[in-house]
Design an enzyme around this catalytic site. Structure first.
Site, short mmCIF file in Angstrom:
data_model
loop_
_atom_site.label_atom_id
_atom_site.label_comp_id
_atom_site.label_asym_id
_atom_site.label_seq_id
_atom_site.Cartn_x
_atom_site.Cartn_y
_atom_site.Cartn_z
N LEU A 65 74.74 113.06 -55.29
CA LEU A 65 73.51 112.96 -54.48
C LEU A 65 72.87 111.59 -54.65
CD1 LEU A 65 72.06 116.58 -54.91
CD2 LEU A 65 73.47 115.68 -53.06
N THR A 76 89.74 103.61 -45.63
CA THR A 76 89.23 102.96 -44.42
C THR A 76 90.20 101.92 -43.89
OG1 THR A 76 87.53 101.40 -43.68
CG2 THR A 76 87.95 101.43 -46.02
N ASP A 77 90.12 101.67 -42.58
CA ASP A 77 90.93 100.59 -41.98
C ASP A 77 90.44 99.21 -42.42
OD1 ASP A 77 88.55 100.50 -40.54
OD2 ASP A 77 89.48 100.70 -38.57
N GLU A 78 89.22 99.16 -43.01
CA GLU A 78 88.66 97.85 -43.37
C GLU A 78 89.46 97.16 -44.48
OE1 GLU A 78 84.36 97.75 -43.48
OE2 GLU A 78 84.22 99.47 -42.15
N TYR A 83 82.73 95.97 -50.08
CA TYR A 83 83.06 97.39 -49.81
C TYR A 83 84.56 97.55 -49.61
CZ TYR A 83 83.97 101.50 -46.88
OH TYR A 83 84.51 102.65 -46.35
N LYS A 85 87.48 99.60 -51.82
CA LYS A 85 88.32 100.67 -51.27
C LYS A 85 89.80 100.28 -51.39
CE LYS A 85 87.28 104.03 -49.49
NZ LYS A 85 86.96 105.39 -49.99
P1 NAD Z 1 78.62 108.65 -47.15
O1 NAD Z 1 78.04 107.41 -47.72
O2 NAD Z 1 77.93 109.34 -46.03
O3 NAD Z 1 78.77 109.76 -48.32
C1 NAD Z 1 79.25 109.44 -49.59
C2 NAD Z 1 78.97 110.64 -50.50
O4 NAD Z 1 79.52 110.35 -51.80
C3 NAD Z 1 77.47 110.93 -50.70
O5 NAD Z 1 77.23 112.30 -50.58
C4 NAD Z 1 77.21 110.44 -52.11
O6 NAD Z 1 76.16 111.16 -52.75
C5 NAD Z 1 78.54 110.70 -52.78
N1 NAD Z 1 78.75 109.85 -53.96
C6 NAD Z 1 78.56 108.51 -54.05
N2 NAD Z 1 78.83 108.09 -55.31
C7 NAD Z 1 79.22 109.19 -56.01
C8 NAD Z 1 79.63 109.41 -57.34
N3 NAD Z 1 79.70 108.40 -58.23
N4 NAD Z 1 79.97 110.67 -57.72
C9 NAD Z 1 79.89 111.70 -56.83
N5 NAD Z 1 79.49 111.55 -55.56
C10 NAD Z 1 79.15 110.31 -55.16
O7 NAD Z 1 80.12 108.30 -46.79
P2 NAD Z 1 81.00 108.78 -45.55
O8 NAD Z 1 80.67 107.94 -44.38
O9 NAD Z 1 80.93 110.24 -45.45
O10 NAD Z 1 82.45 108.33 -46.06
C11 NAD Z 1 83.26 109.23 -46.81
C12 NAD Z 1 84.56 108.52 -47.18
O11 NAD Z 1 85.22 108.09 -45.99
C13 NAD Z 1 84.35 107.27 -48.03
O12 NAD Z 1 85.36 107.22 -49.00
C14 NAD Z 1 84.48 106.12 -47.03
O13 NAD Z 1 84.97 104.96 -47.65
C15 NAD Z 1 85.50 106.71 -46.07
N6 NAD Z 1 85.41 106.18 -44.69
C16 NAD Z 1 84.24 106.28 -43.98
C17 NAD Z 1 84.20 105.81 -42.67
C18 NAD Z 1 82.96 105.95 -41.83
O14 NAD Z 1 82.96 105.49 -40.67
N7 NAD Z 1 81.89 106.57 -42.31
C19 NAD Z 1 85.33 105.22 -42.10
C20 NAD Z 1 86.49 105.11 -42.86
C21 NAD Z 1 86.53 105.62 -44.15
P1 TYD Z 2 78.47 99.93 -39.39
O1 TYD Z 2 78.05 101.18 -38.69
O2 TYD Z 2 77.64 99.42 -40.53
O3 TYD Z 2 79.98 100.11 -39.81
P2 TYD Z 2 81.05 98.99 -40.38
O4 TYD Z 2 80.33 97.79 -40.80
O5 TYD Z 2 81.67 99.72 -41.53
O6 TYD Z 2 82.00 98.76 -39.24
O7 TYD Z 2 78.53 98.76 -38.30
C1 TYD Z 2 79.32 98.88 -37.14
C2 TYD Z 2 79.22 97.58 -36.38
O8 TYD Z 2 77.88 97.42 -35.90
C3 TYD Z 2 79.50 96.36 -37.24
O9 TYD Z 2 80.16 95.39 -36.43
C4 TYD Z 2 78.11 95.86 -37.63
C5 TYD Z 2 77.28 96.23 -36.42
N1 TYD Z 2 75.86 96.59 -36.67
C6 TYD Z 2 74.85 96.04 -35.87
O10 TYD Z 2 75.12 95.24 -34.95
N2 TYD Z 2 73.56 96.42 -36.10
C7 TYD Z 2 73.23 97.28 -37.10
O11 TYD Z 2 72.02 97.57 -37.30
C8 TYD Z 2 74.27 97.84 -37.92
C9 TYD Z 2 73.94 98.80 -39.03
C10 TYD Z 2 75.57 97.47 -37.66
#
Ligand code: NAD
Ligand code: TYD
Length: 336
Positions: free
Chosen positions: A35, A123-125, A149, A153
């Protein structure tokens, strides 16, 4: 099947908890989540009374606690992470702790307790940034992370692969594009844009707004992970994409149109340092091997998402006001 889901109180993790409970009636789910600011038990209100679901408040870096949980589990599905690029630019410490050291803790525990099945969500990043006309990422694309980040990953992906080669840990990895959908924390572009517009505020566009992202609906992502867990090949990586490459400029204009707002609601702000220009995914492998394709078009997915945020104002207003941390503090005491 007994699932241990890490980070299940976050955006994708909470959608995945719900997906498993709904689609696998014989499954139990234990969700370990620290959390952090991104974790919110409000994401799981509808399942908290389910007998098959248990929440454990804990940090994945806590080896003793992780050991106790892994011992009793069949599979670990690892979502917990620090996930926001902008935060990693400001301070990368928590990213290395959770994303790298936390993943290692889980791997060691999985190894210690009889090589438990492990699925790592990435992630693809990690593959870096593409130019406009470059081919999309595939499973063979070399790693080239460019933000703190994505570097953290990438390190976690390498550790997972190393535990497969060195210790035969039965793992799979998925690397996916930008997710969107319900319970997405409103610091990321799509939920920030929608909630700002609902509040009558402007949408900040970083720099020229010509960066390209591929958008994947979170439900499609959950189904893809489920298929990898069920039928994927151990030791392999699968790329998951939404077939929806869009510039940020176009994306926010699609949102403006759905919400009947004009361009005066867009605001150019300073660009992100080291801003990756483009990500794109070739998902042929998971499509051919596991029959998965993204089913939600960006048009439909955005309309549904705007509707969800319009109908769930309390959820995001409590986040934006900071009120959601009060529930946390009432239950667990104050935390920095
Ligand atoms: P998020 O930030 O919404 O959620 C992360 C969760 O992990 C939170 O509930 C947080 O409390 C928990 N957490 C953080 N540190 C912790 C710890 N030390 N121990 C236990 N819990 C912990 O993330 P998300 O967007 O749901 O992403 C989930 C996964 O998917 C991540 O591994 C992220 O790298 C990957 N991912 C996300 C996206 C995206 O677009 N959101 C895309 C590609 C990959
Ligand atoms: P984000 O949702 O932070 O995802 P990621 O950086 O992991 O791709 O951002 C998506 C795209 O939008 C990225 O190119 C950054 C841009 N962005 C803005 O232009 N304005 C914003 O306020 C945010 C949060 C992101």
């Amino acid at each position: 099947m007994k699932y241990l889901i890490t980070g299940g109180a976050g955006f994708i993790g909470s959608n995945f908890v719900r997906h498993i409970l709904k689609n696998h009636k014989d499954a139990t789910v234990t969700n370990i989540d620290a959390l952090t600011y991104a974790g919110n038990l409000g994401n799981l209100k509808d399942v908290e009374e389910d007998d098959r679901y248990t929440f454990i408040h804990g940090d994945i870096c806590n080896q003793d606690m992780v050991d106790e949980l892994v011992k009793k589990t069949d599979i670990i599905v690892h979502f917990a992470a620090e996930s926001h690029v902008d935060r990693s630019v400001r301070d990368a410490t928590a990213f290395v702790k959770t994303n790298v050291a936390g993943t290692l803790t889980l791997l060691d525990s999985a190894k210690k307790h009889g090589n438990k099945r492990f699925h790592h969500v990435s992630t693809d990043e990690v593959f870096g940034a593409l130019k406009k006309d470059d081919s999309a990422f595939t499973e063979e694309t070399p790693y080239d992370p460019r933000s703190p980040y994505s570097a953290s990953k990438a390190a976690s992906d390498h550790l997972v692969r190393a535990y497969f080669h060195t210790h035969n840990l039965p793992m799979t990895i998925s690397n996916c594009s930008n997710n969107y959908g319900p319970f997405h924390f409103p610091e990321k572009l799509i939920p920030l844009a929608i909630t700002n517009l609902l509040e009558g505020k402007k949408v900040p566009i970083y720099g020229k707004g010509d960066q390209v992202r591929d958008w994947l609906h979170v439900n499609d992502h959950c189904l893809a992970i489920d298929k990898i867990i069920t039928n994927g090949t151990i030791g392999k990586t699968y790329l998951i994409g939404g077939d929806a490459q869009t510039t940020n400029n176009k994306l926010v204009r699609m949102i403006l149109e759905i919400m009947n707002k004009d361009e005066s609601f867009l605001e150019t702000v300073q660009d992100r340092p080291g801003h990756d220009f483009r990500y794109a995914i070739n998902h042929d492998k998971i499509t051919k091997e596991l029959g998965w394709v993204p089913e939600t078009s960006l048009d439909k997915g955005l309309q549904d998402t705007v509707q969800w945020y319009s109908q769930n104002k309390q959820w995001w207003q409590e986040i934006k006001s900071g009120q959601y941390r009060k529930y946390y503090e009432q239950q667990y005491g104050e935390k920095k």
